[in-house]
Design a protein around this motif. Structure first.
Motif, PDB file in Angstrom:
ATOM      1  N   ALA A 140     -15.289 -41.747  -7.294  1.00  0.00           N
ATOM      2  CA  ALA A 140     -14.241 -42.625  -7.801  1.00  0.00           C
ATOM      3  C   ALA A 140     -14.867 -43.859  -8.432  1.00  0.00           C
ATOM      4  O   ALA A 140     -15.805 -44.436  -7.874  1.00  0.00           O
ATOM      5  N   TYR A 145      -7.745 -44.109  -5.983  1.00  0.00           N
ATOM      6  CA  TYR A 145      -7.651 -43.024  -5.002  1.00  0.00           C
ATOM      7  C   TYR A 145      -7.921 -43.485  -3.576  1.00  0.00           C
ATOM      8  O   TYR A 145      -8.092 -42.666  -2.675  1.00  0.00           O
ATOM      9  N   ASN A 146      -7.930 -44.788  -3.362  1.00  0.00           N
ATOM     10  CA  ASN A 146      -8.215 -45.348  -2.034  1.00  0.00           C
ATOM     11  C   ASN A 146      -6.975 -45.388  -1.148  1.00  0.00           C
ATOM     12  O   ASN A 146      -6.658 -46.408  -0.525  1.00  0.00           O
ATOM     13  N   SER A 147      -6.254 -44.280  -1.072  1.00  0.00           N
ATOM     14  CA  SER A 147      -5.062 -44.213  -0.240  1.00  0.00           C
ATOM     15  C   SER A 147      -4.708 -42.745  -0.026  1.00  0.00           C
ATOM     16  O   SER A 147      -5.337 -41.853  -0.598  1.00  0.00           O
ATOM     17  N   PHE A 150      -7.285 -37.953   3.137  1.00  0.00           N
ATOM     18  CA  PHE A 150      -8.622 -37.571   2.692  1.00  0.00           C
ATOM     19  C   PHE A 150      -9.121 -36.358   3.475  1.00  0.00           C
ATOM     20  O   PHE A 150      -8.668 -36.083   4.580  1.00  0.00           O
ATOM     21  N   ARG A 216     -10.767 -36.490  -1.878  1.00  0.00           N
ATOM     22  CA  ARG A 216      -9.357 -36.125  -2.023  1.00  0.00           C
ATOM     23  C   ARG A 216      -9.134 -35.603  -3.437  1.00  0.00           C
ATOM     24  O   ARG A 216     -10.012 -35.744  -4.302  1.00  0.00           O
ATOM     25  N   ASP A 218      -7.975 -35.625  -7.254  1.00  0.00           N
ATOM     26  CA  ASP A 218      -7.696 -36.648  -8.249  1.00  0.00           C
ATOM     27  C   ASP A 218      -6.388 -36.307  -8.952  1.00  0.00           C
ATOM     28  O   ASP A 218      -5.652 -35.396  -8.519  1.00  0.00           O
ATOM     29  N   ALA A 219      -6.065 -37.000 -10.039  1.00  0.00           N
ATOM     30  CA  ALA A 219      -4.796 -36.793 -10.732  1.00  0.00           C
ATOM     31  C   ALA A 219      -4.647 -35.376 -11.268  1.00  0.00           C
ATOM     32  O   ALA A 219      -3.524 -34.879 -11.451  1.00  0.00           O
ATOM     33  N   TRP A 223     -11.448 -32.315  -6.805  1.00  0.00           N
ATOM     34  CA  TRP A 223     -11.997 -33.177  -5.763  1.00  0.00           C
ATOM     35  C   TRP A 223     -12.699 -34.384  -6.362  1.00  0.00           C
ATOM     36  O   TRP A 223     -13.408 -34.268  -7.364  1.00  0.00           O
ATOM     37  N   VAL A 226     -14.305 -40.516  -2.439  1.00  0.00           N
ATOM     38  CA  VAL A 226     -13.796 -41.873  -2.243  1.00  0.00           C
ATOM     39  C   VAL A 226     -14.664 -42.662  -1.265  1.00  0.00           C
ATOM     40  O   VAL A 226     -14.789 -43.882  -1.370  1.00  0.00           O
ATOM     41  N   SER A 248     -16.072 -46.542  -4.851  1.00  0.00           N
ATOM     42  CA  SER A 248     -15.714 -47.188  -6.112  1.00  0.00           C
ATOM     43  C   SER A 248     -16.330 -48.576  -6.254  1.00  0.00           C
ATOM     44  O   SER A 248     -16.587 -49.042  -7.369  1.00  0.00           O
TER      45      SER A 248
END
Length: 261
Positions: A140, A145-147, A150, A216, A218-219, A223, A226, A248
Protein backbone atom coordinates in the motif's frame (compact mmCIF):
# COMPACT_ATOMS: atom_id res chain seq x y z
CA UNK A 1 5.33 -11.02 27.70
CA UNK A 2 5.70 -9.09 24.45
CA UNK A 3 6.43 -11.12 21.37
CA UNK A 4 8.18 -10.29 18.14
CA UNK A 5 5.50 -11.76 16.15
CA UNK A 6 3.30 -14.74 15.86
CA UNK A 7 0.15 -16.51 14.48
CA UNK A 8 -2.02 -18.58 16.86
CA UNK A 9 -5.09 -20.79 16.36
CA UNK A 10 -7.57 -23.16 17.90
CA UNK A 11 -6.61 -25.76 15.32
CA UNK A 12 -3.09 -25.92 16.66
CA UNK A 13 -3.57 -29.09 18.62
CA UNK A 14 -4.49 -30.91 15.43
CA UNK A 15 -1.44 -29.75 13.51
CA UNK A 16 1.84 -31.60 13.33
CA UNK A 17 4.56 -29.58 15.05
CA UNK A 18 7.55 -28.74 12.89
CA UNK A 19 10.79 -27.07 13.88
CA UNK A 20 12.38 -25.26 10.97
CA UNK A 21 16.02 -26.24 10.60
CA UNK A 22 18.35 -23.53 11.81
CA UNK A 23 15.50 -21.35 13.03
CA UNK A 24 16.04 -18.93 15.88
CA UNK A 25 12.98 -18.24 18.05
CA UNK A 26 11.42 -14.90 17.17
CA UNK A 27 11.69 -13.99 20.82
CA UNK A 28 15.45 -13.81 20.38
CA UNK A 29 15.27 -10.62 18.35
CA UNK A 30 15.72 -7.70 19.30
CA UNK A 31 17.24 -7.34 22.74
CA UNK A 32 14.74 -4.59 23.63
CA UNK A 33 11.77 -6.92 23.08
CA UNK A 34 12.56 -9.94 25.16
CA UNK A 35 8.90 -10.78 25.71
CA UNK A 36 7.75 -10.59 22.10
CA UNK A 37 6.27 -13.63 20.32
CA UNK A 38 5.30 -14.09 16.58
CA UNK A 39 3.00 -16.77 14.87
CA UNK A 40 -0.63 -17.31 13.68
CA UNK A 41 -3.03 -18.36 16.43
CA UNK A 42 -6.60 -19.42 15.75
CA UNK A 43 -5.68 -20.07 12.15
CA UNK A 44 -6.55 -22.67 9.54
CA UNK A 45 -4.27 -24.33 7.02
CA UNK A 46 -3.72 -22.38 3.79
CA UNK A 47 -4.16 -24.13 0.44
CA UNK A 48 -1.19 -24.69 -1.86
CA UNK A 49 -0.88 -21.65 -4.13
CA UNK A 50 -3.33 -19.52 -2.10
CA UNK A 51 -0.65 -17.03 -1.05
CA UNK A 52 2.25 -17.54 -3.51
CA UNK A 53 4.10 -14.48 -2.20
CA UNK A 54 4.65 -15.94 1.29
CA UNK A 55 8.28 -16.52 2.34
CA UNK A 56 9.76 -18.46 5.25
CA UNK A 57 13.16 -17.27 6.46
CA UNK A 58 15.71 -19.50 8.17
CA UNK A 59 16.12 -17.31 11.23
CA UNK A 60 12.54 -18.15 12.19
CA UNK A 61 10.70 -15.23 10.58
CA UNK A 62 8.33 -14.70 7.70
CA UNK A 63 8.35 -12.32 4.77
CA UNK A 64 6.68 -11.46 1.49
CA UNK A 65 8.03 -11.45 -2.05
CA UNK A 66 8.26 -7.74 -2.88
CA UNK A 67 10.00 -8.32 -6.21
CA UNK A 68 11.21 -11.60 -7.76
CA UNK A 69 14.55 -11.05 -6.00
CA UNK A 70 13.66 -9.05 -2.87
CA UNK A 71 11.84 -10.12 0.30
CA UNK A 72 10.15 -7.60 2.58
CA UNK A 73 10.36 -8.52 6.27
CA UNK A 74 10.78 -6.94 9.72
CA UNK A 75 13.89 -5.07 10.83
CA UNK A 76 13.94 -6.98 14.12
CA UNK A 77 14.43 -10.21 12.14
CA UNK A 78 17.76 -9.18 10.61
CA UNK A 79 21.11 -7.68 11.51
CA UNK A 80 22.65 -4.48 10.21
CA UNK A 81 22.65 -3.38 6.59
CA UNK A 82 25.28 -5.07 4.46
CA UNK A 83 26.32 -8.19 2.58
CA UNK A 84 24.75 -11.29 4.10
CA UNK A 85 24.72 -14.83 2.70
CA UNK A 86 23.56 -16.58 5.88
CA UNK A 87 19.79 -16.46 5.33
CA UNK A 88 17.85 -19.11 3.43
CA UNK A 89 14.42 -18.22 2.03
CA UNK A 90 11.89 -20.97 1.33
CA UNK A 91 9.14 -20.13 -1.16
CA UNK A 92 6.39 -21.60 -3.31
CA UNK A 93 4.93 -24.09 -0.82
CA UNK A 94 2.68 -24.28 2.21
CA UNK A 95 4.47 -27.44 3.42
CA UNK A 96 8.05 -26.56 4.33
CA UNK A 97 9.06 -30.19 3.80
CA UNK A 98 7.61 -30.38 0.29
CA UNK A 99 10.01 -31.54 -2.42
CA UNK A 100 8.56 -28.75 -4.57
CA UNK A 101 9.86 -26.02 -2.29
CA UNK A 102 12.03 -23.29 -3.78
CA UNK A 103 15.02 -22.08 -1.78
CA UNK A 104 17.30 -19.09 -2.25
CA UNK A 105 20.23 -17.80 -0.22
CA UNK A 106 20.45 -14.14 0.67
CA UNK A 107 23.09 -11.85 -0.76
CA UNK A 108 22.34 -8.56 1.01
CA UNK A 109 20.27 -7.20 3.90
CA UNK A 110 18.91 -3.65 4.08
CA UNK A 111 17.55 -2.68 7.48
CA UNK A 112 15.43 0.45 7.88
CA UNK A 113 17.67 3.46 8.60
CA UNK A 114 17.36 4.59 12.21
CA UNK A 115 15.79 1.36 13.44
CA UNK A 116 16.45 0.99 17.17
CA UNK A 117 13.73 -1.39 18.33
CA UNK A 118 10.95 1.21 18.33
CA UNK A 119 9.03 1.78 15.10
CA UNK A 120 10.61 1.60 11.63
CA UNK A 121 10.32 -2.19 11.77
CA UNK A 122 10.96 -3.10 8.12
CA UNK A 123 13.83 -4.57 6.15
CA UNK A 124 14.65 -5.95 2.72
CA UNK A 125 16.55 -9.13 1.90
CA UNK A 126 18.03 -9.46 -1.58
CA UNK A 127 18.21 -13.03 -2.85
CA UNK A 128 21.17 -14.36 -4.80
CA UNK A 129 18.95 -14.95 -7.84
CA UNK A 130 15.36 -14.08 -8.83
CA UNK A 131 12.45 -16.45 -8.22
CA UNK A 132 10.31 -17.10 -11.27
CA UNK A 133 6.72 -18.27 -11.45
CA UNK A 134 5.55 -16.77 -8.15
CA UNK A 135 3.37 -13.71 -7.69
CA UNK A 136 4.79 -10.77 -5.77
CA UNK A 137 2.79 -8.81 -3.19
CA UNK A 138 2.34 -5.07 -3.90
CA UNK A 139 2.45 -2.76 -0.89
CA UNK A 140 0.00 0.00 0.00
CA UNK A 141 1.27 3.47 -0.85
CA UNK A 142 -1.57 5.35 0.91
CA UNK A 143 -3.69 4.80 4.02
CA UNK A 144 -6.73 3.95 1.87
CA UNK A 145 -6.56 0.27 2.88
CA UNK A 146 -5.76 0.79 6.57
CA UNK A 147 -9.16 -0.43 7.73
CA UNK A 148 -11.55 -3.35 7.46
CA UNK A 149 -10.55 -6.98 7.79
CA UNK A 150 -7.04 -8.21 7.09
CA UNK A 151 -5.53 -11.60 6.37
CA UNK A 152 -2.39 -12.80 8.15
CA UNK A 153 -0.42 -15.95 7.42
CA UNK A 154 2.71 -17.66 8.69
CA UNK A 155 4.49 -20.75 9.93
CA UNK A 156 4.77 -19.47 13.49
CA UNK A 157 3.53 -21.00 16.72
CA UNK A 158 -0.18 -21.91 16.91
CA UNK A 159 -0.36 -20.86 20.57
CA UNK A 160 1.70 -18.74 22.91
CA UNK A 161 5.01 -20.47 23.55
CA UNK A 162 4.22 -23.22 21.04
CA UNK A 163 6.38 -24.76 18.30
CA UNK A 164 6.91 -23.49 14.78
CA UNK A 165 4.68 -25.11 12.18
CA UNK A 166 5.37 -27.24 9.13
CA UNK A 167 2.28 -26.01 7.29
CA UNK A 168 1.29 -22.42 6.52
CA UNK A 169 -1.59 -21.14 8.65
CA UNK A 170 -3.90 -18.23 7.82
CA UNK A 171 -6.40 -16.15 9.76
CA UNK A 172 -8.41 -12.95 9.52
CA UNK A 173 -8.16 -10.06 11.96
CA UNK A 174 -10.08 -6.76 12.10
CA UNK A 175 -8.57 -3.28 12.21
CA UNK A 176 -8.20 -1.74 15.66
CA UNK A 177 -8.27 2.09 15.87
CA UNK A 178 -5.09 3.78 17.07
CA UNK A 179 -6.86 5.27 20.08
CA UNK A 180 -7.97 1.82 21.23
CA UNK A 181 -4.60 0.20 20.54
CA UNK A 182 -2.76 2.84 22.56
CA UNK A 183 -4.66 1.84 25.68
CA UNK A 184 -2.89 -1.52 25.42
CA UNK A 185 0.39 -0.20 24.03
CA UNK A 186 1.00 3.37 25.29
CA UNK A 187 4.36 3.51 23.46
CA UNK A 188 2.83 2.62 20.09
CA UNK A 189 4.26 4.80 17.29
CA UNK A 190 0.97 5.91 15.74
CA UNK A 191 2.49 7.34 12.56
CA UNK A 192 4.37 4.10 11.84
CA UNK A 193 2.25 1.27 13.24
CA UNK A 194 -1.22 -0.20 12.75
CA UNK A 195 -3.08 -2.64 14.99
CA UNK A 196 -5.42 -5.54 14.27
CA UNK A 197 -7.09 -8.20 16.39
CA UNK A 198 -10.11 -9.13 18.47
CA UNK A 199 -11.05 -7.66 21.84
CA UNK A 200 -11.63 -11.15 23.15
CA UNK A 201 -8.37 -12.49 21.69
CA UNK A 202 -8.20 -16.01 20.27
CA UNK A 203 -6.88 -15.13 16.81
CA UNK A 204 -3.53 -13.48 16.26
CA UNK A 205 -0.04 -13.75 14.86
CA UNK A 206 2.58 -15.24 17.17
CA UNK A 207 6.21 -16.35 17.61
CA UNK A 208 7.71 -17.11 14.22
CA UNK A 209 5.30 -14.94 12.22
CA UNK A 210 7.48 -11.84 12.59
CA UNK A 211 8.17 -10.12 9.30
CA UNK A 212 5.25 -11.74 7.53
CA UNK A 213 2.61 -9.67 5.73
CA UNK A 214 -0.80 -8.45 6.82
CA UNK A 215 -2.82 -7.94 3.64
CA UNK A 216 -6.31 -7.40 2.22
CA UNK A 217 -8.02 -7.02 -1.17
CA UNK A 218 -7.48 -3.73 -2.97
CA UNK A 219 -10.16 -1.90 -5.00
CA UNK A 220 -9.77 -4.45 -7.81
CA UNK A 221 -9.89 -7.44 -5.48
CA UNK A 222 -6.16 -8.20 -5.68
CA UNK A 223 -4.04 -8.70 -2.55
CA UNK A 224 -2.18 -5.66 -1.23
CA UNK A 225 0.11 -5.56 1.80
CA UNK A 226 -0.90 -3.16 4.57
CA UNK A 227 1.30 -4.27 7.45
CA UNK A 228 4.33 -6.27 8.57
CA UNK A 229 4.07 -8.49 11.66
CA UNK A 230 5.99 -6.61 14.33
CA UNK A 231 5.07 -7.22 17.99
CA UNK A 232 2.40 -7.83 20.60
CA UNK A 233 1.94 -8.87 24.20
CA UNK A 234 1.78 -12.63 24.31
CA UNK A 235 -0.33 -14.20 21.56
CA UNK A 236 -4.07 -13.82 21.04
CA UNK A 237 -4.58 -12.41 24.53
CA UNK A 238 -7.78 -10.45 25.19
CA UNK A 239 -7.36 -6.66 24.77
CA UNK A 240 -3.89 -7.06 23.25
CA UNK A 241 -4.13 -6.88 19.45
CA UNK A 242 -1.17 -7.47 17.19
CA UNK A 243 0.93 -4.46 16.23
CA UNK A 244 2.11 -4.23 12.62
CA UNK A 245 4.44 -1.89 10.77
CA UNK A 246 2.24 0.44 8.71
CA UNK A 247 3.62 -0.23 5.23
CA UNK A 248 2.18 2.88 3.58
CA UNK A 249 4.20 5.09 5.95
CA UNK A 250 7.40 3.66 4.46
CA UNK A 251 6.30 2.85 0.90
CA UNK A 252 8.52 5.46 -0.73
CA UNK A 253 11.56 4.48 1.35
CA UNK A 254 10.99 0.79 0.64
CA UNK A 255 10.72 1.40 -3.10
CA UNK A 256 13.83 3.56 -3.14
CA UNK A 257 15.85 1.05 -1.12
CA UNK A 258 14.73 -1.86 -3.29
CA UNK A 259 15.72 0.01 -6.44
CA UNK A 260 19.21 0.53 -5.03
CA UNK A 261 19.89 -3.13 -4.23
Amino acid sequence: MVRWHRLVGAVAAALTAFTFAGAVPATAAPATAGDVTPYVVGGTRAAQGEFPFMVRLSMGCGGSLYTPQIVLTAAHCVGRTGANTSITATLGVVDLQSTSRITRRSSYVYRAPGYNGVGKDWALIKLQSPVTGLATLPIATTTAYNSGTFTVAGWGAPYEGGPQQRYLLKAQVPFVPDSTCRTSYPSMVVAEEICAGYTGGGIDTCQGDSGGPMFRPDAAGAWIQVGIVSYGRGCARPNYPGVYTEVSAFAAQIASAAASL
